[in-house]
Motif scaffolding. Structure first.
Motif, PDB file in Angstrom:
ATOM      1  N   VAL A 510      39.823 -32.740  -1.498  1.00 53.02           N
ATOM      2  CA  VAL A 510      39.858 -31.510  -2.027  1.00 53.02           C
ATOM      3  C   VAL A 510      38.203 -31.293  -2.355  1.00 53.02           C
ATOM      4  O   VAL A 510      37.822 -30.348  -3.172  1.00 53.02           O
ATOM      5  CB  VAL A 510      40.569 -30.874  -3.148  1.00 53.02           C
ATOM      6  N   CYS A 511      37.509 -32.457  -2.190  1.00 48.20           N
ATOM      7  CA  CYS A 511      36.105 -32.698  -2.796  1.00 48.20           C
ATOM      8  C   CYS A 511      35.190 -31.493  -2.422  1.00 48.20           C
ATOM      9  O   CYS A 511      35.270 -31.099  -1.002  1.00 48.20           O
ATOM     10  CB  CYS A 511      35.423 -33.832  -2.244  1.00 48.20           C
ATOM     11  N   PRO A 512      34.653 -30.783  -3.035  1.00 45.15           N
ATOM     12  CA  PRO A 512      33.789 -29.492  -2.634  1.00 45.15           C
ATOM     13  C   PRO A 512      32.260 -29.825  -1.985  1.00 45.15           C
ATOM     14  O   PRO A 512      31.600 -28.955  -1.490  1.00 45.15           O
ATOM     15  CB  PRO A 512      33.704 -28.783  -3.936  1.00 45.15           C
ATOM     16  N   LYS A 518      33.904 -32.422   5.451  1.00 42.40           N
ATOM     17  CA  LYS A 518      34.127 -31.492   4.719  1.00 42.40           C
ATOM     18  C   LYS A 518      34.943 -30.470   5.406  1.00 42.40           C
ATOM     19  O   LYS A 518      36.139 -29.762   5.012  1.00 42.40           O
ATOM     20  CB  LYS A 518      32.967 -30.833   3.834  1.00 42.40           C
ATOM     21  N   SER A 519      34.079 -29.822   6.560  1.00 41.25           N
ATOM     22  CA  SER A 519      34.753 -28.798   7.328  1.00 41.25           C
ATOM     23  C   SER A 519      36.063 -29.102   7.885  1.00 41.25           C
ATOM     24  O   SER A 519      37.030 -28.185   7.967  1.00 41.25           O
ATOM     25  CB  SER A 519      33.675 -28.547   8.369  1.00 41.25           C
ATOM     26  N   SER A 520      36.450 -30.478   8.307  1.00 44.60           N
ATOM     27  CA  SER A 520      37.499 -30.814   8.787  1.00 44.60           C
ATOM     28  C   SER A 520      38.726 -30.829   7.478  1.00 44.60           C
ATOM     29  O   SER A 520      39.800 -30.388   7.954  1.00 44.60           O
ATOM     30  CB  SER A 520      37.608 -31.935   9.337  1.00 44.60           C
ATOM     31  N   LEU A 524      41.980 -28.425   7.273  1.00 47.16           N
ATOM     32  CA  LEU A 524      43.482 -28.863   7.012  1.00 47.16           C
ATOM     33  C   LEU A 524      43.943 -28.142   5.962  1.00 47.16           C
ATOM     34  O   LEU A 524      45.180 -28.116   6.027  1.00 47.16           O
ATOM     35  CB  LEU A 524      43.366 -30.462   6.942  1.00 47.16           C
ATOM     36  N   LEU A 525      43.393 -28.145   4.943  1.00 46.84           N
ATOM     37  CA  LEU A 525      44.180 -27.399   3.669  1.00 46.84           C
ATOM     38  C   LEU A 525      44.192 -26.011   3.918  1.00 46.84           C
ATOM     39  O   LEU A 525      45.574 -25.396   3.707  1.00 46.84           O
ATOM     40  CB  LEU A 525      43.178 -27.649   2.468  1.00 46.84           C
ATOM     41  N   SER A 526      43.415 -25.420   4.682  1.00 44.69           N
ATOM     42  CA  SER A 526      43.833 -23.945   5.000  1.00 44.69           C
ATOM     43  C   SER A 526      44.819 -23.783   6.033  1.00 44.69           C
ATOM     44  O   SER A 526      45.725 -22.656   5.970  1.00 44.69           O
ATOM     45  CB  SER A 526      42.558 -23.241   5.619  1.00 44.69           C
TER      46      SER A 526
END
Length: 760
Positions: A510-512, A518-520, A524-526
Motif C-alpha cells: 500500500v506504499c503511496p 507502484k502502478s502494478s 492489484l488492490l483495485s
C-alpha cells in the motif's frame, strides 16, 4: 539471416492473422511446381549483363515493349460494395507445370481479394468511428465553452454548472455497449431564449441529421443529451447512487417551495470524466489506424516476396505485372485511413496535449520498457541466495525435528503458516511469470485481454525478480528466527517477528510512493476491491480472471486470516492462537457470475454461477466433517466433491479451454491451436483431472511418513497452484482465439454523449 516467413509471422497482428496473406500456403503451392532439370529456369542466363541493361533501359519505347505478357489480371466489378472489386489471373504463356501454376494464381487471387475485402471493411468501421468521435468532441468543446461563459456571468456560491433535466432509463442501460452501465440525461438550455423555454425542453434531432456544429448547438433551443459514465468501479457506483438520492431530495424540496424541480447542476467533474472517455476513445482509434497501416505494408511486402520467389522458380517475369495490380488495388491505394490518422494526431496534440507532440505520442504510440540485463543478473543472484538459505532452513528444521508429526505445536500454528502463505503466494506469481513467457512465445495477446498498460505492465523478468527477492527475504528472516528458537530464545519480540514480516509486506503493497512497481501494486488492490464489491458494478474479464486465482489460494487466504487475527488481537503475547475460519471466496465469484448475467443476459453466466455454488457446498461439507468427523458428513463430502469435480472439469475443458469439440479438425480438441504438438493438450487435460482429485485426501487421510499433516496440506495446495498455472495459459489462449475469430484487436471505448428524444 532470418527468413521472411518468420519475420512476417512475428510482425503481423495476432487477432487479424486469418485476414493476412497466407504466405505459407503460397510457398507450398510454389513447391508443387515441377521444373525440368534441363530447362534453363532463369530464361536469361545466356544473356550478358550489358544486354539486360540495354533492354531494361529502352523498354520504355513502344517498339521494345511489344514482348508478349506472361499473365493478364482481370478486374471484375462486384455487385456488393463491401466485397469491392475481384481479381482473376489468366495465363497467357505455357508453363512447365500449368496445373500447379493455375493453382498458385488462384490462391494468389483469393488472397488479394481477401485482403482488399478485409481492409475495406475495417476502414469503413474506423471511418464511422472517427466521425462519431468528432461529433462527441465537438459537443464536449461546446459544453466546456458554456461552462466557462457561465463562470464569467454567474458569481453565485453554487457550483459552476449547466441547467438541465435528468432521467434514468433501465432499458437504455442494458442497450449500451459492454462497458456502459450508468446513464444520466442532460438538457442544455439556451441563455438567449431562457424566458421563452423555461419549464419545457424542445425535441432534439439526431446528430446524424445535423449538418454543422452551429446547427447542433446554436440553432437548437435545447438538446437532450444523455451522458453515459460507465460504472466500472464501486466508487463510481456509490457516487452515482448518492447523486440520484441527493437529486430526489432536491426535487422534493423544490416542489414544496414551488420552484422548478427539474433543474440540476452538471459540474465540471462530470465533463472531465467525459473528456477522459473521449481521449481514451481517440487513443484506441489511433491504435486501430496504426494496425491498419501495418496490415497494408506487411501484405504488400508479402505479395512482393512471394512473386519474387515464383519468378525465381519458374524463370518468368510475373513480378512487375502482378505487383502493379496489387499496388493499384484498394488496400494499397486508399488513403482515407492515413488522412484520418493525421487528423486524430493533430486534434490530440492540440486539445489533449497542449500542443506538445512528444506528450501526445506517449499516449498515441506508447513505447514498451526495454528488457534490462541488470534485472536478469539480480534474478540469478537472489535465486542463488534463496536456495542457499532454504537448504540451511531445511537442515535446521530437520535436526530440530520441527516438521515431524510430534513437532512444536506453537511454531507450527503461528510461524509455519507465514512461511506457507508466502510460499504459495510467490509460487503463484512464479507460475504467472511462466504464463507470460509462454503467452509471448505463442503470440497470445495477453496484454489486450487483461487490459494491461504497455508502458507499465510487468514483464516476466520483473515477476521473477519479485519472487526471488521476496522469498529470499522471507526465508532469510525465518532462518534467523528458527535459529534463535532452536537455541531457546522466546522473547516477546521474537514471537512478533512473523507478524512484523507480514506487516512489512503489507506496507510495501500500500506504499503511496512511486517505488517498487507502484502502478502494478495499486492495480492489484483495485482489482481485489472490485472482486469484493462485485455485485455493485459490471464485472470485467480481469476481475473474473483474478477471482479464479483467489479460488486456488483458499489455503493461503485462510492462513492470512488466522495470522492477522493472531497478531492484531495481541494473542501472540499470551501465545493463545485461535482460528478465524471464513469461506467467502466462492461466494464472491458467485456474485460476480450473477452480476454478469444481469448485465449481459447470457445463460452461460448462470451455469457458471452453479459451478461456484457446487464448490461452496463441497467446501462447507469439508469444514463440517473436519469438525465433527461423522460418517454421514463423510458421505456428504464424497457426493458434493464428486459433483463439484465433474462440474469443474466440464467447465474447464469445454467452456474455459474450448476443447473436447467432437466435430473439430483436431479430434477432441478445437480447430485452432496455438501449440503445434497436440499431445500437450491431452496431457494437460489428464493433469488437470488428477489435480482436481486432491480432495480425496480428506477421505483417505493419506500423509507423508513422519511428517506433520500441515506439510502434506501445503504440498496439496502447491499442486492446486500448479493446476491453476496451466489453466491460465489455456484460458487466455481460448479467449485470444475468440478475439481473433471476431478480429478484435483494440478496445471499443464507450462514448459519453447520446441524444435522446423528448419522449424518453
Amino acid at each position: 539471416m532470418v527468413k521472411f516467413s518468420k519475420q512476417f509471422e512475428a510482425q503481423l497482428i495476432p487477432e487479424w492473422k486469418e485476414a493476412f496473406v497466407d504466405y505459407c500456403q503460397l510457398k507450398r503451392d510454389i513447391k508443387k511446381i515441377h521444373v525440368p532439370r534441363n530447362e534453363d529456369v532463369s530464361g536469361n542466363k545466356g544473356k550478358s549483363y550489358f544486354s539486360d541493361l540495354l533492354v531494361s533501359s529502352f523498354r520504355k519505347f513502344a517498339f521494345l515493349d511489344q514482348k508478349p505478357r506472361v499473365i493478364q489480371v482481370h478486374r471484375k466489378l462486384s455487385n456488393s460494395e463491401s466485397k469491392g472489386d475481384l481479381y482473376e489471373t489468366e495465363l497467357l504463356e505455357q508453363f512447365a507445370d500449368t496445373d500447379a501454376a493455375n493453382e498458385f494464381f488462384a490462391c494468389l487471387d483469393h488472397q488479394l481479394n481477401k485482403v482488399n475485402r478485409f481492409y475495406r471493411t475495417k476502414e469503413r468501421e474506423l471511418l464511422e468511428r472517427g466521425e462519431s468521435l468528432k461529433k462527441q468532441f465537438e459537443i464536449l468543446m461546446e459544453l466546456k465553452k458554456a461552462l466557462s461563459e457561465n463562470r464569467s456571468k454567474e458569481n453565485s456560491k453554487e457550483d459552476i454548472s449547466i441547467s438541465g433535466t435528468i432521467s434514468c432509463d433501465e432499458e437504455s442501460i442494458k442497450d449500451t455497449t459492454d462497458t456502459e452501465l450508468g446513464s444520466e440525461s442532460l438538457t442544455e438550455e439556451s441563455d438567449k431564449d431562457s424566458t421563452k423555454s423555461a419549464g419545457s425542453v424542445e425535441a432534439v434531432r439526431s446528430l446524424k441529421r445535423m449538418r454543422s456544429l452551429s446547427e447542433q448547438i446554436v440553432s437548437c433551443q435545447g438538446k437532450n443529451l444523455r451522458i453515459h459514465i460507465p460504472l466500472t468501479t464501486p466508487i463510481r457506483t456509490f457516487s452515482a447512487i448518492t447523486y440520484l438520492l441527493w437529486d430526489d431530495l432536491v426535487n422534493q424540496s423544490s416542489k414544496k417551495s414551488g420552484s422548478n424541480g427539474d433543474r440540476i447542476h452538471i459540474n465540471k467533474k462530470k465533463l472531465h470524466r467525459a473528456e477522459k472517455m473521449i481521449r481514451g476513445a481517440f487513443v484506441e482509434l489511433y491504435k486501430a489506424l496504426s494496425y491498419l497501416k501495418s496490415y497494408r505494408n506487411l501484405n504488400l511486402l508479402a505479395f512482393a516476396k512471394i512473386l519474387k520467389k515464383f519468378d525465381k522458380v519458374t524463370g518468368k517475369q510475373v513480378l512487375p505485372i502482378y505487383l502493379r495490380v496489387v499496388e493499384s488495388s484498394y488496400f494499397n491505394s486508399s488513403d482515407k485511413a492515413v488522412k484520418l490518422a493525421d487528423e486524430v494526431e493533430e486534434l490530440f496534440v492540440k486539445h489533449f496535449a497542449k500542443d506538445d507532440k512528444r506528450t501526445a505520442m506517449k499516449y498515441l504510440q506508447p513505447t514498451q520498457r526495454k528488457e534490462s540485463h541488470t534485472v536478469t543478473f539480480f534474478i540469478g543472484l537472489f535465486t542463488g541466495c534463496f536456495f542457499a538459505l532454504l537448504i540451511g532452513y531445511v537442515i535446521i528444521a530437520h535436526l530440530s525435528g520441527m516438521y515431524k508429526s510430534n513437532s512444536d505445536e506453537m511454531y507450527m500454528e503461528t510461524v509455519y503458516p507465514v512461511l506457507s502463505m508466502f510460499s504459495l503466494l510467490f509460487l503463484h506469481f512464479f507460475f504467472y511469470g511462466c504464463n507470460i513467457f509462454a503467452w509471448r512465445k505463442t503470440r497470445i495477446n495477453y496484454s489486450f485481454i487483461l487490459e494491461n498498460s504497455p508502458t507499465k505492465e510487468l514483464k516476466y523478468q520483473d515477476i521473477f525478480l519479485i519472487c526471488t527477492l521476496s522469498m529470499t527475504a522471507v526465508i532469510g528472516v525465518l532462518f534467523l528466527h528458527l535459529s534463535l528458537v532452536v537455541k531457546g530464545y522466546s522473547s516477546l519480540i521474537l514471537q512478533a517477528v512473523p507478524g512484523l514480516l507480514l506487516l512489512v509486506f503489507t506496507l510495501i503493497l500500500v506504499c503511496p510512493f512511486n517505488i517498487i512497481y507502484k502502478s502494478s501494486r495499486y492495480r492489484l488492490l483495485s482489482v481485489l476491491r472490485n472482486i469484493v464489491l462485485s455485485p455493485l458494478y459490471k464485472v470485467l474479464m480481469l476481475d473474473f480472471f483474478m477471482a479464479d486465482q483467489l479460488c486456488s489460494q483458499v489455503p493461503m487466504l485462510r492462513n492470512l486470516e488466522n495470522i492477522a487475527c493472531y497478531y492484531i488481537t495481541g494473542s501472540y503475547k499470551t501465545q493463545d492462537y485461535n482460528f478465524c475460519l471464513r469461506n467467502t471466496f466462492y461466494r464472491d465469484l458467485a456474485y460476480a457470475c450473477a452480476r454478469r448475467w444481469f448485465d449481459e443476459g447470457h445463460k452461460s453466466h448462470l451455469i457458471n454461477l452453479g459451478k461456484y455454488v457446487s464448490a461452496m457446498l463441497a467446501a462447507g461439507a469439508k469444514v463440517i466433517y473436519s469438525r465433527e468427523g461423522k460418517v454421514e458428513w463423510l458421505w456428504a463430502v464424497v457426493v458434493t466433491s464428486t459433483a463439484a469435480t465433474m462440474y469443474h472439469l466440464y467447465w474447464d475443458f469445454v467452456k474455459d479451454w474450448g476443447l473436447l469439440q467432437m466435430n473439430s479438425k483436431n479430434p477432441w480438441l478445437r480447430d485452432e491451436l496455438m501449440l503445434k504438438k497436440k499431445f500437450i493438450y491431452f496431457f494437460s487435460m489428464g493433469l488437470n483431472l488428477v489435480l482436481r482429485l486432491a480432495w480425496l485426501q480428506t477421505v483417505f487421510h493419506y500423509n507423508f511418513e513422519k511428517v506433520d499433516e500441515r506439510v502434506t496440506l501445503f504440498f496439496l495446495a502447491a499442486l492446486e497452484v500448479l493446476r491453476r498455472g496451466q489453466w491460465n495459459f489455456y484460458r487466455l489462449e481460448n479467449e485470444h482465439l475468440n478475439n481473433a475469430g471476431k478480429f478484435r484487436a483494440v478496445h471499443i471505448v464507450p462514448l459519453p454523449f447520446q441524444e435522446v428524444d423528448e419522449q424518453d
